[in-house]
Design an enzyme around this catalytic site. Structure first.
Site, PDB file in Angstrom:
ATOM      1  N   ALA A  65       0.859  -1.180   0.000  1.00 62.30           N
ATOM      2  CA  ALA A  65       0.000   0.000   0.000  1.00 62.30           C
ATOM      3  C   ALA A  65       0.898   1.234   0.000  1.00 62.30           C
ATOM      4  O   ALA A  65       2.056   1.164   0.429  1.00 62.30           O
ATOM      5  CB  ALA A  65      -0.876  -0.016   1.240  1.00 62.30           C
ATOM      6  N   GLY A 108       0.702  -5.162   0.764  1.00 60.99           N
ATOM      7  CA  GLY A 108      -0.473  -5.264  -0.104  1.00 60.99           C
ATOM      8  C   GLY A 108      -0.145  -5.886  -1.462  1.00 60.99           C
ATOM      9  O   GLY A 108      -1.023  -6.474  -2.101  1.00 60.99           O
ATOM     10  N   GLU A 111      -0.249  -9.487  -0.850  1.00 61.98           N
ATOM     11  CA  GLU A 111      -1.657  -9.838  -0.636  1.00 61.98           C
ATOM     12  C   GLU A 111      -2.428  -9.855  -1.953  1.00 61.98           C
ATOM     13  O   GLU A 111      -3.291 -10.706  -2.168  1.00 61.98           O
ATOM     14  CB  GLU A 111      -2.287  -8.861   0.363  1.00 61.98           C
ATOM     15  CG  GLU A 111      -1.744  -9.079   1.774  1.00 61.98           C
ATOM     16  CD  GLU A 111      -2.116  -7.968   2.741  1.00 61.98           C
ATOM     17  OE1 GLU A 111      -1.898  -6.787   2.404  1.00 61.98           O
ATOM     18  OE2 GLU A 111      -2.608  -8.277   3.841  1.00 61.98           O
ATOM     19  N   GLU A 131       4.760  -5.140   7.043  1.00 65.34           N
ATOM     20  CA  GLU A 131       3.966  -4.117   7.729  1.00 65.34           C
ATOM     21  C   GLU A 131       4.412  -3.881   9.162  1.00 65.34           C
ATOM     22  O   GLU A 131       4.341  -2.767   9.677  1.00 65.34           O
ATOM     23  CB  GLU A 131       2.472  -4.496   7.721  1.00 65.34           C
ATOM     24  CG  GLU A 131       1.799  -4.404   6.364  1.00 65.34           C
ATOM     25  CD  GLU A 131       1.858  -5.683   5.543  1.00 65.34           C
ATOM     26  OE1 GLU A 131       2.724  -6.551   5.826  1.00 65.34           O
ATOM     27  OE2 GLU A 131       1.053  -5.817   4.618  1.00 65.34           O
TER      28      GLU A 131
HETATM   29  C1  HXC Z   1       5.057   4.465  -0.991  1.00 65.45           C
HETATM   30  C2  HXC Z   1       6.997   3.561  -1.772  1.00 65.45           C
HETATM   31  C3  HXC Z   1       6.634   2.299  -1.246  1.00 65.45           C
HETATM   32  C4  HXC Z   1       5.376   2.188  -0.578  1.00 65.45           C
HETATM   33  C5  HXC Z   1       8.561   2.108  -2.182  1.00 65.45           C
HETATM   34  N1  HXC Z   1       8.200   3.393  -2.330  1.00 65.45           N
HETATM   35  N2  HXC Z   1       7.625   1.416  -1.526  1.00 65.45           N
HETATM   36  N3  HXC Z   1       6.217   4.628  -1.633  1.00 65.45           N
HETATM   37  N4  HXC Z   1       4.633   3.291  -0.484  1.00 65.45           N
HETATM   38  N5  HXC Z   1       4.928   1.016  -0.098  1.00 65.45           N
HETATM   39  C6  HXC Z   1       8.942   4.462  -3.006  1.00 65.45           C
HETATM   40  C7  HXC Z   1      10.095   4.969  -2.179  1.00 65.45           C
HETATM   41  O1  HXC Z   1       9.657   5.908  -1.232  1.00 65.45           O
HETATM   42  C8  HXC Z   1      10.974   5.576  -3.248  1.00 65.45           C
HETATM   43  O2  HXC Z   1      10.468   6.821  -3.656  1.00 65.45           O
HETATM   44  C9  HXC Z   1      10.771   4.648  -4.414  1.00 65.45           C
HETATM   45  O3  HXC Z   1       9.548   3.961  -4.189  1.00 65.45           O
HETATM   46  C10 HXC Z   1      11.866   3.604  -4.543  1.00 65.45           C
HETATM   47  O4  HXC Z   1      11.996   2.952  -3.310  1.00 65.45           O
HETATM   48  P1  HXC Z   1      13.381   2.852  -2.492  1.00 65.45           P
HETATM   49  O5  HXC Z   1      13.027   2.612  -1.082  1.00 65.45           O
HETATM   50  O6  HXC Z   1      14.244   4.027  -2.787  1.00 65.45           O
HETATM   51  O7  HXC Z   1      14.015   1.558  -3.170  1.00 65.45           O
HETATM   52  P2  HXC Z   1      14.952   0.467  -2.502  1.00 65.45           P
HETATM   53  O8  HXC Z   1      16.017   1.124  -1.649  1.00 65.45           O
HETATM   54  O9  HXC Z   1      15.377  -0.418  -3.606  1.00 65.45           O
HETATM   55  O10 HXC Z   1      14.019  -0.360  -1.491  1.00 65.45           O
HETATM   56  C11 HXC Z   1      12.963  -1.095  -1.985  1.00 65.45           C
HETATM   57  C12 HXC Z   1      12.021  -1.558  -0.815  1.00 65.45           C
HETATM   58  C13 HXC Z   1      11.598  -0.316  -0.002  1.00 65.45           C
HETATM   59  C14 HXC Z   1      12.787  -2.533   0.065  1.00 65.45           C
HETATM   60  C15 HXC Z   1      10.829  -2.266  -1.461  1.00 65.45           C
HETATM   61  O11 HXC Z   1      11.113   0.685  -0.900  1.00 65.45           O
HETATM   62  C16 HXC Z   1      10.534  -0.601   0.997  1.00 65.45           C
HETATM   63  O12 HXC Z   1      10.807  -1.151   2.059  1.00 65.45           O
HETATM   64  N6  HXC Z   1       9.278  -0.207   0.686  1.00 65.45           N
HETATM   65  C17 HXC Z   1       8.172  -0.335   1.610  1.00 65.45           C
HETATM   66  C18 HXC Z   1       7.674  -1.750   1.662  1.00 65.45           C
HETATM   67  C19 HXC Z   1       6.539  -1.902   2.651  1.00 65.45           C
HETATM   68  O13 HXC Z   1       6.690  -1.610   3.865  1.00 65.45           O
HETATM   69  N7  HXC Z   1       5.330  -2.358   2.183  1.00 65.45           N
HETATM   70  C20 HXC Z   1       4.205  -2.535   3.020  1.00 65.45           C
HETATM   71  C21 HXC Z   1       3.357  -1.282   3.014  1.00 65.45           C
HETATM   72  S1  HXC Z   1       1.993  -1.401   4.117  1.00 65.45           S
HETATM   73  P3  HXC Z   1      11.156   8.235  -3.191  1.00 65.45           P
HETATM   74  O14 HXC Z   1      10.456   9.258  -4.055  1.00 65.45           O
HETATM   75  O15 HXC Z   1      10.845   8.370  -1.759  1.00 65.45           O
HETATM   76  O16 HXC Z   1      12.616   8.079  -3.467  1.00 65.45           O
HETATM   77  C22 HXC Z   1       0.860  -2.358   3.306  1.00 65.45           C
HETATM   78  C23 HXC Z   1      -0.414  -2.588   4.027  1.00 65.45           C
HETATM   79  C24 HXC Z   1      -1.304  -3.483   3.223  1.00 65.45           C
HETATM   80  O17 HXC Z   1       1.073  -2.786   2.223  1.00 65.45           O
HETATM   81  C25 HXC Z   1      -2.707  -3.051   3.295  1.00 65.45           C
HETATM   82  C26 HXC Z   1      -3.509  -3.558   2.114  1.00 65.45           C
HETATM   83  C27 HXC Z   1      -3.466  -2.729   0.891  1.00 65.45           C
END
Ligand code: HXC
Length: 257
Positions: A65, A108, A111, A131
């Site tokens: 998400a 997400g 999921e 998460e």
């Molecule tokens: C918003 C995101 C994002 C996310 C990545 N980005 N994941 N933005 N929401 N979930 C953005 C980053 O901010 C960044 O933009 C760009 O994408 C590239 O990501 P980086 O982090 O610079 O890349 P990298 O260092 O290669 O790391 C990749 C990664 C990391 C390990 C996947 O991005 C990460 O940990 N992302 C979050 C993963 C996460 O926690 N997902 C769960 C979300 S909660 P900028 O512009 O900032 O450089 C969820 C709840 C589910 O999903 C509910 C149901 C829908």
């Protein structure tokens, strides 16, 4: 940029949906989830489409998400938005959904892949429910579907640590059906979709529903559901055609009736 790209007829009977927010690793913001759901509901009514492939790009299926979008929401914002009813709509689709996953399938994104009927993974795919690391838990089925896919102990380990696991692990544990080289994951998913799209549509639909009932029902109830559907298929023209074509040693012509 369009958050979702739609290609109909990429193969006979197949539609391809590409999540297209590469700048944020296909983070599933509300607009994208809304468009995905609306598109799937339209494709559900489209007789030319029999199977749907959902993919992202090589680097990410979807990294979850959109954290930036939801970071400041209150519980009541969440409750009123009730995003997850869209996920329930996807769950109820009768057509077959195949996830073609490369790169990150996190939160997400994982999921969404699990909501699909089949997952084909590239060797670079990484799955996870991270998460916990941002102070929440999976909210779109992760705590339930991951347990059913890979077992309680592993699901606990990965949900409680937020660690990622590889395509090879996902295949060994039964989350994905196949791991293929990165240059082939979409092609393999499309081929599979085309093959399923060439099968008798009502039988496909009832087979999908029957398999999914294995998640929800006791064995006894599930067997009952399967048996009813098996009997029901003898009311279709396609059953008569399929069995006649077998005996006449020819290719069946399906009518979807
Ligand atoms: C918003 C995101 C994002 C996310 C990545 N980005 N994941 N933005 N929401 N979930 C953005 C980053 O901010 C960044 O933009 C760009 O994408 C590239 O990501 P980086 O982090 O610079 O890349 P990298 O260092 O290669 O790391 C990749 C990664 C990391 C390990 C996947 O991005 C990460 O940990 N992302 C979050 C993963 C996460 O926690 N997902 C769960 C979300 S909660 P900028 O512009 O900032 O450089 C969820 C709840 C589910 O999903 C509910 C149901 C829908």
């Amino acid at each position: 940029m369009q958050p979702l790209l739609i290609e109909k007829g990429i193969r006979p009977g197949v539609a391809l949906l590409r999540l297209n927010r590469p700048e944020s690793l296909n983070a599933l913001n509300r607009a994208l989830v809304a468009e995905l759901t609306e598109t799937l509901l339209q494709l559900e009514k489209d007789d030319e489409v029999k199977a749907i492939v959902i993919t992202g790009n090589e680097r990410a299926f979807a990294a979850g998400a959109d954290i930036k979008e939801m970071a400041n929401d209150s519980a009541i914002d969440m409750l009123l938005l009730d995003q997850f009813q869209r996920w329930d709509q996807i769950k109820r689709l009768k057509k077959v959904l195949i996830a073609a996953v490369s790169g990150y399938a996190l939160g997400g994104g994982c999921e969404l892949a699990m909501l699909c009927d089949i997952i084909i993974a590239s060797e670079t795919a990484q799955f996870g429910q991270p998460e916990i690391k941002i102070g929440v838990i999976p909210g779109a089925g992760g705590t339930q579907r991951l347990v059913r896919a890979i077992g309680k102990s592993r699901a606990m380990e990965y949900i409680l640590t937020g660690r990622f696991f590889s395509a090879q692990q996902a295949a060994a544990w039964g989350l994905v059906s196949r791991v293929v080289p990165v240059e082939l994951y979409l092609e393999e998913a499309l081929k599979l979709a085309e093959e399923i799209a060439s099968m008798p549509p009502i039988a496909v639909q009832l087979a999908k529903q029957s398999v999914l009932k294995a998640y929800e029902l006791s064995l006894e109830e599930g067997l009952h559901f399967e048996r009813r559907n098996f009997y029901l298929l003898f009311a279709t023209e396609d059953q008569k055609e399929g069995m006649r074509a077998f005996m006449e040693k020819r290719t069946p012509q399906w009518k979807g009736r």
